[in-house]
Enzyme design. Structure first.
Site, PDB file in Angstrom:
ATOM      1  N   ASP A 206       0.883  -1.272   0.139  1.00  0.00           N
ATOM      2  CA  ASP A 206       0.004   0.008  -0.088  1.00  0.00           C
ATOM      3  C   ASP A 206       0.788   1.303   0.004  1.00  0.00           C
ATOM      4  O   ASP A 206       0.275   2.492  -0.177  1.00  0.00           O
ATOM      5  CB  ASP A 206      -0.904   0.055   1.278  1.00  0.00           C
ATOM      6  CG  ASP A 206      -1.932   1.149   1.319  1.00  0.00           C
ATOM      7  OD1 ASP A 206      -2.412   1.539   0.070  1.00  0.00           O
ATOM      8  OD2 ASP A 206      -2.152   1.695   2.245  1.00  0.00           O
ATOM      9  N   SER A 230      -6.704   6.289  -0.418  1.00  0.00           N
ATOM     10  CA  SER A 230      -7.126   4.806  -0.976  1.00  0.00           C
ATOM     11  C   SER A 230      -8.516   4.422  -1.298  1.00  0.00           C
ATOM     12  O   SER A 230      -9.114   4.506  -0.204  1.00  0.00           O
ATOM     13  CB  SER A 230      -6.216   3.808  -0.171  1.00  0.00           C
ATOM     14  OG  SER A 230      -4.765   4.045  -0.233  1.00  0.00           O
ATOM     15  N   GLN A 281      -4.247  -0.588  -7.294  1.00  0.00           N
ATOM     16  CA  GLN A 281      -5.082   0.072  -6.143  1.00  0.00           C
ATOM     17  C   GLN A 281      -5.643   1.576  -7.015  1.00  0.00           C
ATOM     18  O   GLN A 281      -5.017   2.077  -7.919  1.00  0.00           O
ATOM     19  CB  GLN A 281      -4.017   0.492  -5.142  1.00  0.00           C
ATOM     20  CG  GLN A 281      -4.883   1.402  -4.064  1.00  0.00           C
ATOM     21  CD  GLN A 281      -4.061   1.755  -2.864  1.00  0.00           C
ATOM     22  OE1 GLN A 281      -3.686   2.966  -2.799  1.00  0.00           O
ATOM     23  NE2 GLN A 281      -3.450   0.956  -2.302  1.00  0.00           N
TER      24      GLN A 281
END
Length: 290
Positions: A206, A230, A281
């Site tokens: 991440d 995110s 993502q």
């Protein structure tokens, strides 16, 4: 008593308290600044799901949605739903909960190891990690650009070392192609266990994957008026029994940014060029200056 370093703190975050067959809790010190770091919740949700799976099945994919910001100073509950147990595949859904609200959901799939067709793309041709300065060295060289109040944060050792192939100063970002390659290595030895190495890789996946979404626009996460968050995160684990105690390359790019969203893609390579995992993502990108 010596102070716990960042690496040891991260390993301890990968230890959950089991309250019931499908209910887990983490009540230690959360990672993050204003909100819980998303990689922590991804890794912990996977480990909660993994604790309910037979030992002959292993993580092969996860699909997560970030619904609400995680509150730094509060415990996190993980509720696991065992939605499918098949002969080759098993599936779990996990909800992360704070204050009786779901802050995060993730579907996790597990598979028995199998033989099959194999191919992979080539690793980008980049300098070896030994030939690149690390994150702390680069930041010290540019420390005069960093506001004094946040210099300790910028020079603090992380749980993993970073070496950027493409450097872009976050305080004076320049326009660049939407591509970023970074070498990563834990600042310690990850304990034995396939699930711990997978969890640590999920934890760092991440970090920085959305950076290439900003490069073509000459901005960074430190740019005034920029809001980033995110939205969702997907990861596939390809190489069985990989060990994450050496440098690996995180090759990322962004094929598209628009409609206040940016898409980041990443591939993890071992230093000898094997594909370990793939990541995508999407993040929210809003500018208050426009």
């Amino acid at each position: 008593m010596s102070q716990e370093n960042s690496f040891d703190s991260t390993i301890n975050r990968l230890k959950l308290e089991q309250l019931d067959s499908y209910l887990f809790r983490y009540k230690g010190k959360n990672a993050g600044i204003q909100r819980i770091y998303g990689g922590q919740v991804i890794a912990q949700a996977y480990l909660a799901a993994n604790a309910t799976i037979d030992e002959d099945k292993h993580l092969h994919s996860l699909h997560a949605y970030f619904l609400r910001p995680g509150i730094i100073k509060q415990p996190v509950l993980f509720s696991v739903d065992p939605i499918r147990n098949g002969r080759s595949f098993s599936t779990r859904t996990v909800k992360a909960i704070q204050n009786n609200e779901v802050i995060f959901t993730m579907t996790v799939s597990f598979q028995k190891d199998e033989e099959g067709f194999t191919h992979s793309i080539d690793m980008p041709k980049v300098p070896a990690p030994e030939d690149i300065k690390d994150e702390i060295e680069m930041r010290k060289e540019h420390i005069e650009k960093v506001p004094e109040e946040i210099r300790p944060y910028f020079l603090k050792e992380r749980e993993y070392s970073i070496k950027w192939v493409e450097w872009n100063d976050v305080f004076e970002p320049k326009v660049m192609p939407p591509i970023r390659n970074v070498w990563l290595k834990p600042n310690g030895i990850i304990p034995e266990g396939r699930e711990t190495h997978s969890a640590f890789l999920a934890y760092i996946s991440d970090s920085g994957i959305l950076a290439p979404t900003l490069f073509p626009h000459g901005i960074s996460y430190m740019s005034p008026g920029l809001m980033m968050a995110s939205l969702d995160h997907t990861m596939w684990f390809h190489k069985p029994n990989f060990e994450f105690n050496d440098w690996i390359l995180y090759a990322t790019d962004s094929p598209y940014t628009g409609n206040s969203r940016g898409l980041g893609r990443g591939t993890f390579f071992s230093r000898d060029g094997e594909v370990i995992a793939s990541v995508t993502q999407e993040g929210l990108l809003r500018s208050k200056t426009k």
